[in-house]
Design an enzyme around this catalytic site. Structure first.
Site, PDB file in Angstrom:
ATOM      1  N   CYS A 104       0.833  -1.194   0.000  1.00 47.21           N
ATOM      2  CA  CYS A 104       0.000   0.000   0.000  1.00 47.21           C
ATOM      3  C   CYS A 104       0.877   1.256   0.000  1.00 47.21           C
ATOM      4  CB  CYS A 104      -0.980  -0.046   1.174  1.00 47.21           C
ATOM      5  SG  CYS A 104      -2.400   1.067   0.976  1.00 47.21           S
ATOM      6  N   HIS A 233      -3.343  -5.886   0.705  1.00 47.36           N
ATOM      7  CA  HIS A 233      -2.695  -6.153   1.995  1.00 47.36           C
ATOM      8  C   HIS A 233      -2.633  -7.656   2.301  1.00 47.36           C
ATOM      9  CE1 HIS A 233      -2.566  -2.041   3.870  1.00 47.36           C
ATOM     10  NE2 HIS A 233      -3.430  -1.803   2.890  1.00 47.36           N
ATOM     11  N   GLU A 235      -0.662  -9.101   4.354  1.00 48.92           N
ATOM     12  CA  GLU A 235      -0.399  -9.291   5.785  1.00 48.92           C
ATOM     13  C   GLU A 235      -1.682  -9.277   6.607  1.00 48.92           C
ATOM     14  OE1 GLU A 235      -1.176  -4.963   5.868  1.00 48.92           O
ATOM     15  OE2 GLU A 235      -0.468  -6.417   4.389  1.00 48.92           O
TER      16      GLU A 235
END
Length: 271
Positions: A104, A233, A235
């Site tokens: 991001c 994302h 993660e």
């Protein structure tokens, strides 16, 4: 096997550092230290202790494209107390074989620094930027990504399709010109693309492509494959219960987003 020591950079509004560090440990890294950029710049921490760098997302400098520019300038011009440029540490880290993942805002930073896509191995020369989503608004949804099997990217090895969340207002990739886009395609630097969840084909259709990026490009790699930047994302999908459909079992069709971080860990441990 090599020990994986990860460095997660935070500060100036970044707010995804904790889940990024958690995901790295869950992916097999022996350590994942969260370090403020100001401590790096002051010389309190040195990058030569690490081999895995993660630049996380959040609201870096107010989540503005000018913020990625400001962050890039901090990296370019900051010096430690002994006069060593922080950028020299970053160059040394990469030249020593370290890997870099930007998510991001972190992806925006890598593009502003010129680490991606580094066509012709011209590192630190800006070749792409990112702009506002075609929808004109912040997008917070799940998307389906397909990896490019011809890409050199070490973070996508062994992964076909993956579902991950996105949360950004400015994620549309803007190449400097048509030639730049063609070079990206010719050299398979488009590591991941937004795809239609049914056909698994790259798409410009909203909302499957949440920002209008050309060719559905969601992330870029460099010629070495050791740098990956992407707007989604991975993660944030570190456990099956993160997925909105986990109670219906549909999440089991694809790997966790954690698989991308784990691929980086496996690459380092195999060296």
């Amino acid at each position: 096997m090599a020990r994986v020591n990860a460095l997660v950079i935070t500060g100036y509004g970044t707010n995804c550092e904790n889940e990024s560090a958690y995901a790295l440990k869950a992916a097999g890294a022996e350590s994942a230290d969260i370090v403020y950029f100001s401590d790096l710049a002051a010389g309190h921490v040195r990058m030569d202790k690490y081999n895995y760098l993660l630049c996380p997302g959040g609201f870096l400098d107010g989540d503005d494209l000018g913020a990625a520019q400001a962050a890039a300038l901090r990296w370019r011009w900051s010096k430690t107390t002994d006069g060593t440029p922080v950028l020299d540490q970053l160059k040394g880290f990469f030249n020593a074989g370290g890997i870099i993942l930007g998510i991001c805002n972190g992806f925006q930073l890598l593009c502003k620094l010129g680490l991606l896509p580094a066509i012709g191995e011209k590192y630190f020369e800006r070749q792409v930027s990112l702009s506002y989503n075609d929808s004109g608004r912040f997008e917070d949804r799940w998307v389906t990504l397909k990896t490019n099997p011809e890409s050199p990217c070490v973070f996508t090895k062994g992964i076909d399709c993956i579902e991950v969340p996105i949360r950004h207002g400015e994620g549309k990739i803007i190449p400097m010109n048509d030639e730049t886009l063609q070079h990206i395609v010719d050299n398979n630097l488009h590591a991941v693309q937004y795809v239609d969840p049914e056909t698994k084909e790259p798409t410009l259709e909203y909302p499957y492509n949440p920002n209008g990026s050309p060719l559905g490009i969601a992330g870029l790699t460099d010629p070495s494959g050791r740098i990956l930047g992407l707007m989604p994302h991975p993660e944030a999908y570190n456990h099956k219960t993160n997925h909105p459909s986990w109670t219906r079992g549909t999440d089991e069709k694809m790997p966790l987003g954690l698989a991308m971080l784990e691929a980086g860990v496996n690459y380092l441990k195999a060296k």
